[in-house]
Enzyme design. Structure first.
Site, PDB file in Angstrom:
ATOM      1  N   ARG A 127       0.829  -1.214   0.000  1.00 55.29           N
ATOM      2  CA  ARG A 127       0.000   0.000   0.000  1.00 55.29           C
ATOM      3  C   ARG A 127       0.862   1.263   0.000  1.00 55.29           C
ATOM      4  NH1 ARG A 127      -1.768   2.880   4.308  1.00 55.29           N
ATOM      5  NH2 ARG A 127      -1.640   1.161   5.767  1.00 55.29           N
ATOM      6  N   TYR A 153     -14.725  17.831 -15.192  1.00 55.09           N
ATOM      7  CA  TYR A 153     -15.406  16.539 -15.068  1.00 55.09           C
ATOM      8  C   TYR A 153     -16.295  16.591 -13.816  1.00 55.09           C
ATOM      9  CZ  TYR A 153     -15.712  11.465 -14.296  1.00 55.09           C
ATOM     10  OH  TYR A 153     -16.153  10.189 -14.084  1.00 55.09           O
ATOM     11  N   ASP A 179      -5.729  18.503 -14.874  1.00 55.82           N
ATOM     12  CA  ASP A 179      -6.129  17.158 -15.283  1.00 55.82           C
ATOM     13  C   ASP A 179      -5.849  17.058 -16.781  1.00 55.82           C
ATOM     14  OD1 ASP A 179      -7.540  14.945 -16.244  1.00 55.82           O
ATOM     15  OD2 ASP A 179      -9.082  15.091 -14.691  1.00 55.82           O
ATOM     16  N   LYS A 220      -8.030   5.847 -19.016  1.00 51.06           N
ATOM     17  CA  LYS A 220      -8.384   6.274 -20.376  1.00 51.06           C
ATOM     18  C   LYS A 220      -7.241   5.950 -21.357  1.00 51.06           C
ATOM     19  CE  LYS A 220     -12.223   7.815 -18.594  1.00 51.06           C
ATOM     20  NZ  LYS A 220     -11.988   7.887 -17.174  1.00 51.06           N
TER      21      LYS A 220
HETATM   22  C1  LIG Z   1     -11.140  14.117 -17.267  1.00 48.75           C
HETATM   23  C2  LIG Z   1     -11.365  13.028 -16.268  1.00 48.75           C
HETATM   24  N1  LIG Z   1     -10.716  13.070 -15.093  1.00 48.75           N
HETATM   25  C3  LIG Z   1     -10.890  12.114 -14.158  1.00 48.75           C
HETATM   26  C4  LIG Z   1     -11.748  11.058 -14.364  1.00 48.75           C
HETATM   27  C5  LIG Z   1     -11.933  10.017 -13.284  1.00 48.75           C
HETATM   28  O1  LIG Z   1     -11.185   8.895 -13.614  1.00 48.75           O
HETATM   29  P1  LIG Z   1     -11.512   7.410 -13.070  1.00 48.75           P
HETATM   30  O2  LIG Z   1     -12.801   6.993 -13.682  1.00 48.75           O
HETATM   31  O3  LIG Z   1     -10.322   6.614 -13.510  1.00 48.75           O
HETATM   32  O4  LIG Z   1     -11.615   7.504 -11.593  1.00 48.75           O
HETATM   33  C6  LIG Z   1     -12.436  10.962 -15.569  1.00 48.75           C
HETATM   34  C7  LIG Z   1     -13.360   9.849 -15.809  1.00 48.75           C
HETATM   35  O5  LIG Z   1     -14.064   9.804 -16.781  1.00 48.75           O
HETATM   36  C8  LIG Z   1     -12.251  11.981 -16.549  1.00 48.75           C
HETATM   37  O6  LIG Z   1     -12.910  11.966 -17.706  1.00 48.75           O
END
Ligand SMILES: Cc1ncc(COP(=O)(O)O)c(C=O)c1O
Length: 403
Positions: free
Chosen positions: A67, A121, A193, A218
């Site tokens: 962890r 998001y 992000d 992704k």
């Molecule tokens: C731009 C963006 N950031 C963060 C996330 C969250 O990622 P996760 O689903 O791997 O937790 C997503 C999920 O779709 C996203 O599109």
């Protein structure tokens, strides 16, 4: 992989993490094995004590408990840090875990203020509202994809600024240099992000950002079969904070997922090249299609930030949104149900072409008025263009649009 070599990002992504393999000098596996062990043995209790610091006396990574750190996550982290030009990275169990850890490391807490992009998001705004506002943090949402929005940073004097490189689903671009300059002027920590752009297209630390994060689920994974996140830091102090919060929250990425994500990185450049070229062709095809009212893609010359996208990313990513001429939810669902190749699923960045209806997926929690305010119409569909043969994608879209 040595950090001294000025390797290109394509080479870093292919070879990153290989030198983390351990084993006999001869017959050493080329690909790092998966270390499933939760605990690690040391020669003495003194050595174990030292290993809790995360490093051997020689400065090599030392492992104690999975962890806290594990060799597979470490290899993935090293590669991401090299690719993003950071001082280090922390791998997390999901993109949301990475966002949580990044916000804590940036110091968002009681009495602090965050200016965040209004197009974030949904769950990112959700985590700030549910976890940080109740303890007395303040959130100001602004359109950070415009100069007026960036001016809000100066007015609000926040402690943290949070943006996405490319907005979801309308592909608005953030001017990273201008945002980081405005944040630096007021002493704010910057988080971006960069999930949609990946380090292959843009490296925000080069523009002065402090923390860069990804939903590795992704493009980094790319194959729709692993869930993870990662935060890369430009500064050692922030890196220490990231690690410490990740350990406390139990956010660490598992060895198995780490292995898959590192494998994903090896082909990221190739996949991104194909995503970008397919997406540009799809955007042009949709723009000329009689059933389509509008296409949002930074690669189109009529995109308001086409020049900025060109300057930041060189090419334009694999994500686009389009609006049907028939601006109804029924028409959008009818189109999506008629697709035979493109998959109607809630994700992006996979090798498969994926379509989603933001109002029932990424933006599900927003009211119709909020959707309208963001410019997300009833006929708006998001598409993550995959790496299939281009003509097959175009044919599928065409038959579904004419259905
Ligand atoms: C731009 C963006 N950031 C963060 C996330 C969250 O990622 P996760 O689903 O791997 O937790 C997503 C999920 O779709 C996203 O599109």
């Amino acid at each position: 992989m040595t950090t001294q070599e000025p390797w290109d990002i394509e080479t870093i992504l292919v070879h990153g993490g290989r030198s983390s393999s351990t084993g006999p000098a001869s017959g050493k596996p080329t690909v790092q094995p998966i270390y499933a062990s939760t605990t690690y043995l040391h020669d003495s209790v003194e050595a174990l004590d030292q290993a809790f610091s995360g490093k051997t006396p020689e400065g090599e990574p030392a492992f104690v408990y999975a962890r806290q750190a594990n060799p597979n996550a470490n290899a993935f982290e090293e590669t991401m840090a090299l690719a993003e030009k950071g001082v280090g990275a922390v791998a997390c169990a999901s993109g949301m875990a990475a966002i949580h850890v990044a916000l804590l490391a940036a110091g968002l807490t009681t009495g602090t203020k965050i200016v965040a992009s209004q197009d974030l998001y949904g769950p990112t705004i959700g985590i700030i509202r549910k976890l940080f506002l109740p303890i007395g943090a303040e959130l100001v949402l602004a359109d950070l994809c415009t100069p007026e929005g960036i001016a809000v940073i100066q007015e609000e004097q926040p402690d943290v600024v949070y943006v996405e490189t490319v907005s979801n689903p309308l592909t608005k671009m953030a001017d990273l240099a201008a945002i980081s300059a405005a944040a630096q002027e007021v002493g704010a920590i910057t988080i971006v992000d960069s999930t949609f752009s990946t380090p292959y297209l843009v490296r925000p630390i080069e523009y002065g950002f402090d923390l860069v994060l990804h939903s590795a689920t992704k493009y980094i994974s790319g194959h729709g079969d692993s869930t993870g996140g990662v935060v890369i830091s430009a500064k050692n102090t922030l890196l220490d904070q990231l690690r410490s919060y990740s350990i406390l929250l139990g956010a660490m990425l598992s060895p198995f997922e780490s292995h898959l994500l590192l494998r994903g990185l090896r082909t990221l450049s190739l996949r991104m090249e194909r995503h970008c070229s397919n997406a540009l062709h799809v955007a042009r095809f949709l723009k000329d299609h009689p059933a389509i009212a509008r296409v949002h893609y930074p690669g189109l010359e009529d995109h308001p930030q086409h020049e900025l996208a060109k300057q930041l990313m060189g090419s334009f990513g694999g994500l686009l949104a389009f609006e049907l001429k028939e601006q109804t939810r029924e028409a959008a669902f009818h189109f999506m149900n008629a697709l035979q190749l493109c998959l109607p699923v809630t994700s992006l960045g996979d090798v498969f072409s994926l379509v989603s209806y933001p109002a029932i997926s990424s933006h599900r929690t927003l009211s119709p008025a909020e959707l309208q305010h963001m410019g997300i119409t009833e006929g708006c569909i998001r598409m993550s263009v995959g790496v299939e043969h281009l003509e097959d994608i175009l044919q599928d879209l065409d038959q579904a649009l004419n259905h």
